[in-house]
Each structure stands twice: as structure tokens, then as C-alpha cells.
Design an enzyme around this catalytic site. Sequence first.
Site, PDB file in Angstrom:
ATOM      1  CB  CYS A   1     -24.926  -3.755 -16.573  1.00 48.85           C
ATOM      2  SG  CYS A   1     -24.610  -5.301 -17.411  1.00 48.85           S
TER       3      CYS A   1
ATOM      4  CE  LYS B   1     -28.644 -11.549 -14.723  1.00 45.69           C
ATOM      5  NZ  LYS B   1     -28.071 -10.247 -14.486  1.00 45.69           N
ATOM      6  CG  ASN B   2     -31.545 -10.381 -12.655  1.00 48.13           C
ATOM      7  OD1 ASN B   2     -30.324 -10.578 -12.603  1.00 48.13           O
ATOM      8  ND2 ASN B   2     -32.092  -9.531 -13.502  1.00 48.13           N
TER       9      ASN B   2
ATOM     10  NE  ARG C   1     -22.424  -9.022 -15.535  1.00 48.68           N
ATOM     11  CZ  ARG C   1     -22.288  -7.922 -14.824  1.00 48.68           C
ATOM     12  NH1 ARG C   1     -21.642  -6.898 -15.325  1.00 48.68           N
ATOM     13  NH2 ARG C   1     -22.804  -7.824 -13.627  1.00 48.68           N
TER      14      ARG C   1
ATOM     15  NE  ARG D   1     -27.847  -0.799 -12.133  1.00 48.01           N
ATOM     16  CZ  ARG D   1     -27.640  -2.078 -12.439  1.00 48.01           C
ATOM     17  NH1 ARG D   1     -26.587  -2.431 -13.107  1.00 48.01           N
ATOM     18  NH2 ARG D   1     -28.512  -2.993 -12.066  1.00 48.01           N
TER      19      ARG D   1
ATOM     20  CG  ASP E   1     -33.293  -6.539 -17.349  1.00 42.55           C
ATOM     21  OD1 ASP E   1     -32.729  -5.429 -17.337  1.00 42.55           O
ATOM     22  OD2 ASP E   1     -33.357  -7.271 -16.348  1.00 42.55           O
TER      23      ASP E   1
HETATM   24  C1  EPZ Z   1     -32.312  -5.335 -11.148  1.00 36.86           C
HETATM   25  O1  EPZ Z   1     -31.360  -4.295 -10.973  1.00 36.86           O
HETATM   26  C2  EPZ Z   1     -31.712  -6.283 -12.134  1.00 36.86           C
HETATM   27  N1  EPZ Z   1     -30.471  -6.812 -11.607  1.00 36.86           N
HETATM   28  C3  EPZ Z   1     -31.495  -5.591 -13.470  1.00 36.86           C
HETATM   29  O2  EPZ Z   1     -31.089  -6.577 -14.383  1.00 36.86           O
HETATM   30  C4  EPZ Z   1     -32.807  -4.996 -13.961  1.00 36.86           C
HETATM   31  O3  EPZ Z   1     -32.560  -4.222 -15.112  1.00 36.86           O
HETATM   32  C5  EPZ Z   1     -33.440  -4.113 -12.887  1.00 36.86           C
HETATM   33  O4  EPZ Z   1     -33.545  -4.856 -11.633  1.00 36.86           O
HETATM   34  C6  EPZ Z   1     -34.824  -3.605 -13.253  1.00 36.86           C
HETATM   35  O5  EPZ Z   1     -35.685  -4.691 -13.458  1.00 36.86           O
HETATM   36  C7  EPZ Z   1     -30.485  -7.805 -10.746  1.00 36.86           C
HETATM   37  O6  EPZ Z   1     -31.507  -8.329 -10.353  1.00 36.86           O
HETATM   38  C8  EPZ Z   1     -29.170  -8.305 -10.288  1.00 36.86           C
HETATM   39  P1  EPZ Z   1     -33.699  -1.579  -9.451  1.00 36.86           P
HETATM   40  P2  EPZ Z   1     -31.475  -3.319  -9.746  1.00 36.86           P
HETATM   41  O7  EPZ Z   1     -33.221  -1.402  -8.057  1.00 36.86           O
HETATM   42  O8  EPZ Z   1     -32.011  -4.083  -8.597  1.00 36.86           O
HETATM   43  C9  EPZ Z   1     -33.579   3.202  -9.017  1.00 36.86           C
HETATM   44  C10 EPZ Z   1     -29.884  -7.484 -16.161  1.00 36.86           C
HETATM   45  O9  EPZ Z   1     -29.663  -7.151 -17.349  1.00 36.86           O
HETATM   46  N2  EPZ Z   1     -33.047   2.974  -7.644  1.00 36.86           N
HETATM   47  O10 EPZ Z   1     -35.033  -2.227  -9.657  1.00 36.86           O
HETATM   48  O11 EPZ Z   1     -30.212  -2.597  -9.623  1.00 36.86           O
HETATM   49  C11 EPZ Z   1     -32.600   2.800 -10.096  1.00 36.86           C
HETATM   50  O12 EPZ Z   1     -31.688   3.819 -10.365  1.00 36.86           O
HETATM   51  C12 EPZ Z   1     -29.854  -6.451 -15.075  1.00 36.86           C
HETATM   52  O13 EPZ Z   1     -30.099  -8.647 -15.802  1.00 36.86           O
HETATM   53  C13 EPZ Z   1     -32.931   4.056  -6.787  1.00 36.86           C
HETATM   54  O14 EPZ Z   1     -33.236   5.203  -7.134  1.00 36.86           O
HETATM   55  O15 EPZ Z   1     -32.600  -2.323 -10.285  1.00 36.86           O
HETATM   56  C14 EPZ Z   1     -33.527   2.515 -11.239  1.00 36.86           C
HETATM   57  O16 EPZ Z   1     -33.880   3.705 -11.880  1.00 36.86           O
HETATM   58  C15 EPZ Z   1     -29.302  -5.144 -15.443  1.00 36.86           C
HETATM   59  N3  EPZ Z   1     -32.451   3.831  -5.521  1.00 36.86           N
HETATM   60  C16 EPZ Z   1     -34.780   1.939 -10.580  1.00 36.86           C
HETATM   61  O17 EPZ Z   1     -34.674   2.342  -9.205  1.00 36.86           O
HETATM   62  C17 EPZ Z   1     -32.121   2.589  -5.084  1.00 36.86           C
HETATM   63  O18 EPZ Z   1     -31.707   2.462  -3.910  1.00 36.86           O
HETATM   64  C18 EPZ Z   1     -34.899   0.431 -10.616  1.00 36.86           C
HETATM   65  O19 EPZ Z   1     -33.689  -0.166 -10.158  1.00 36.86           O
HETATM   66  C19 EPZ Z   1     -32.254   1.509  -5.953  1.00 36.86           C
HETATM   67  C20 EPZ Z   1     -32.729   1.731  -7.244  1.00 36.86           C
END
Ligand code: EPZ
Length: 430
Positions: A117, A22-23, A397, A122, A305
Site C-alpha cells: 500500500c 490478515k496481517n 486485499r 516503507r 490501520d
Molecule cells: C504492518 O506493516 C502492516 N502490514 C500494516 O498494515 C500496518 O499498517 C503496519 O504494520 C503498522 O501496524 C502487514 O502486517 C502486512 P511496520 P509493516 O514495519 O510491517 C518504519 C494494512 O492496512 N520501519 O510496523 O510494513 C516504517 O516506515 C497494512 O493492513 C522502518 O523504519 O509496518 C513505519 O514508520 C498497511 N524500518 C514504522 O516503522 C523498517 O525496516 C512501522 O512499520 C521497517 C519499518
Amino acid sequence: MEQYAIRGGNPLVGEVEIGGAKNAALAILAAAIMTDETVLIENLPDVRDTNVMMQAMESIGVVINRLDRHTVKINAAQIHDLVIEDDYIKKIRASYYLLGALLGKYSKAEVALPGGCNIGLRPIDQHIKGFRALGANVRIEHGLIITEAVRLKGSHIYMDVVTVGATMNVMMAAVMAEGKTVIENAAKEPHVVDLANFLNSMGANIKGAGTDVIRIKGVSKLHGTEYGIIPDQIEAGTFMFAAAVTKGDVTVKNVIPKHLESISAKLLEIGCEIEESDDAVRVVAAKPLGHTHVKTLPYPGFPTDMQPQITVALGLSTGTSIVTESIFENRFKYVDELTCMGANIKVEGNTAIIDGVPRYTGANITAPDLRAGAALVIAALAADGISTVDDIKYIERGYEDFHIKLQGLGAQIELVTTERDLQKFKLKVG
Ligand code: EPZ
């Protein structure tokens, strides 16, 4: 009312076919609009998030033909709008990938601030930092992220945190920028590599995806391609933990075992047997589950995840386990539901201290988000008696035919929509 009715107690046994990731799919769908030529995407999971993403794309003029359930043809030659409406963004956070894709192709995009979610704060500061480094002007007005550039220029970008979303978004924006871009402290998840492979198959020049440093040489144009999405690491991991929790014997098929190493390692640690072949992993849970400690980390660490799924398993293990969530600060909301099923778990900040109990008991529970929802279903499959799981829209989802695949492994689970259906289910399973 749409809910899962579950009677626990059956060990899951058999084989299950894993779908496309999915991702990876969400980013690849967005990236497909970066050429005016037709793109064919195979192994696309038929889940709510990918379908909403395609609706968002259609709303700006992208033509999408579904050839079969998992294959689409996409043509973005006639895009008439560079604004993605709030409705789509509220439904899926990943529609923000259209920001990077549209900015990269047209040097302009407007996308509503993302939802998704509810697993903690985020922020999107790293996405914005990356776009600005490429020379785009980014401002937030009336709930919209508005970004435009005269001409994007390659740049050296250091990500302050390891982020999957920002790495992929900035990668898309950079592929047609003038000159070279270097993304340091990049995310290394399999879906980051898949997006890079997809863009390279369209004529991009991206090297180093899967390492900390991604190097991109801008190209003037991308072309059409045919591409198959990688298998879903988290769907596979979820079924592997379902096998462990129900004391079953399940083979997940059509997977890349390398992507599942951190998951397999934890299952081995808690006493499961793991057999790997080229594209399958078998999990046999013949012994009582043992305890362990785990901390979620960016890939190749243990995925956030999979945190609810391993917590459900450790809740049934012998001894005390500690689960530390280091990616999202609010990802233990499901613990209250698990407590209703008899789990003994105390959450302190980003840590769950789990004292294993011999069994869970069926209860009426609610899915708080996608992965926690799947984990609660697994808990119900192991529980004594009948459970109902509400708000399964979250599970839909990201899991295609979740209950049907579980039924194929011998689970007593049905999707019910009325009280009468539920009573019929109860009578049937006794
Ligand atoms: C992706 O979310 C996935 N979603 C999430 O999957 C997954 O949990 C996550 O990556 C971590 O692997 C999709 O791919 C659509 P991140 P994303 O940016 O991209 C911080 C599921 O269940 N951060 O890697 O939003 C953030 O707060 C979902 O399938 C910043 O600080 O995650 C977090 O602590 C839920 N600033 C960490 O980085 C930013 O600009 C990682 O977030 C961006 C992120």
C-alpha cells in the site's frame, strides 16, 4: 469497472462475524514453510493478500490444499526454489516474510524489494539489520534482496523503531538459529503474538512476544501443527466505526475484546455505548458523535490501520478534532475524497484538523489504499444520497465479503461491474 454502489442513510444494525487476522495470516503462512511436515491452518481469511501469498508459496514448490474457504493444509517438503518473483512482491509487501522463513530454514533466500500500500516511505533497514545480526550476508542487487548465511547464529538485536514487519521477519529467521536471540524494542501487536504462538506450536522456543523484549532459543527443527488464526482486530474496528458513523447498533462477533481496547476507548470518548462479552463487542451510537483527539501509535496505542475510519467518524462529530498519524507519513490521501463528500478537514504534515459537519453527501470517489478505501465506504454509508467507490481491489486485499457483511447489517451497497448495473441499483434504491 468494478465498484461499490452505495446509498447512504441506513443505520447499520445487527451482528457481524469477524474473520481471521490478515496481517497475522500473512506471516503465519510464510512461517508454515519452515517445516517439511504438514501444517493445518484454520480461520484463514479469504482475501486477496492471503491468496497472493499462497500463489507466491506455490511458485517455489509449496503444496497447498484448501480444505474449505478458511482452512488450508500446507506442505513445504518439496521447495525447489529460494527466489520469490517480483510479481508477487509487487502485489503484496508481506511476501517479504518469505525472506525470514526461507533464510531461517535454508540459510538462503532471494526476494524482490517490497511494494504494498502506498502510504509513505516503507524502509526495510530493520529487517536487514536483524538478518545481519544473525550472521547473514545481505545485499541488494538488481532489485532483489539476497541473503545467505553459512549458519545463522543467535544475537542481541535492538530495533531502532518499533516495527511489526521486522519483528516478525527476524523472529522467523531466528527460531532455528544456533543459540539465543533477543529482540529488544519489539512490536507488541496481537499478530506478533499469534506468529510466536504458531511457531511455538511447531516446536520453536519463543518467550516474551507481546512485550518489548522477545527471547528466542534456537531449536534444530520445527514440526507440523494445527493452528487457528486470531480474529482480525482491524476488520472488527472497521465495523465498530461503521456502527458509530451510521448511528447504528452493531455487535462484532468472534473477536478478542482486549485487542479492541484502544478502539473501544475512542468510541466511548465520542459518545458511543460499548458492551463487551467474552468474544463480542456491541457498539450503539444513540447520541450525536462528539469530538476528540487521537494519535496513532504502535500497539497497544490506537492503530494506524484505523486512522482513516476514526477520521471519517470525527468528520461528522460536533466540534474540532485533531488526528495525528505517527507511523506512516502519507496516510491522509483519502481526505481529498472525503472533502468531495462535504467533509471539512485540513491536513498539515502528519496532522489532520477536522471541523465536524452535520452530514456527508454522496459522491463518486476512489479508494486510495486498503483502510482508506474501507473508511470511504463507511462515509458513503452515512452520506445523503448515492455514492460510487472505485478501485475496490484495494479493499478486497484485506476485507472478506465486505459488501456482503455490510448488507447483512442493512446497508444498501452492491458490487456493480457495468453502467447498467449501476442504473439498476439507482432505480432499486430510489
Ligand atoms: C504492518 O506493516 C502492516 N502490514 C500494516 O498494515 C500496518 O499498517 C503496519 O504494520 C503498522 O501496524 C502487514 O502486517 C502486512 P511496520 P509493516 O514495519 O510491517 C518504519 C494494512 O492496512 N520501519 O510496523 O510494513 C516504517 O516506515 C497494512 O493492513 C522502518 O523504519 O509496518 C513505519 O514508520 C498497511 N524500518 C514504522 O516503522 C523498517 O525496516 C512501522 O512499520 C521497517 C519499518
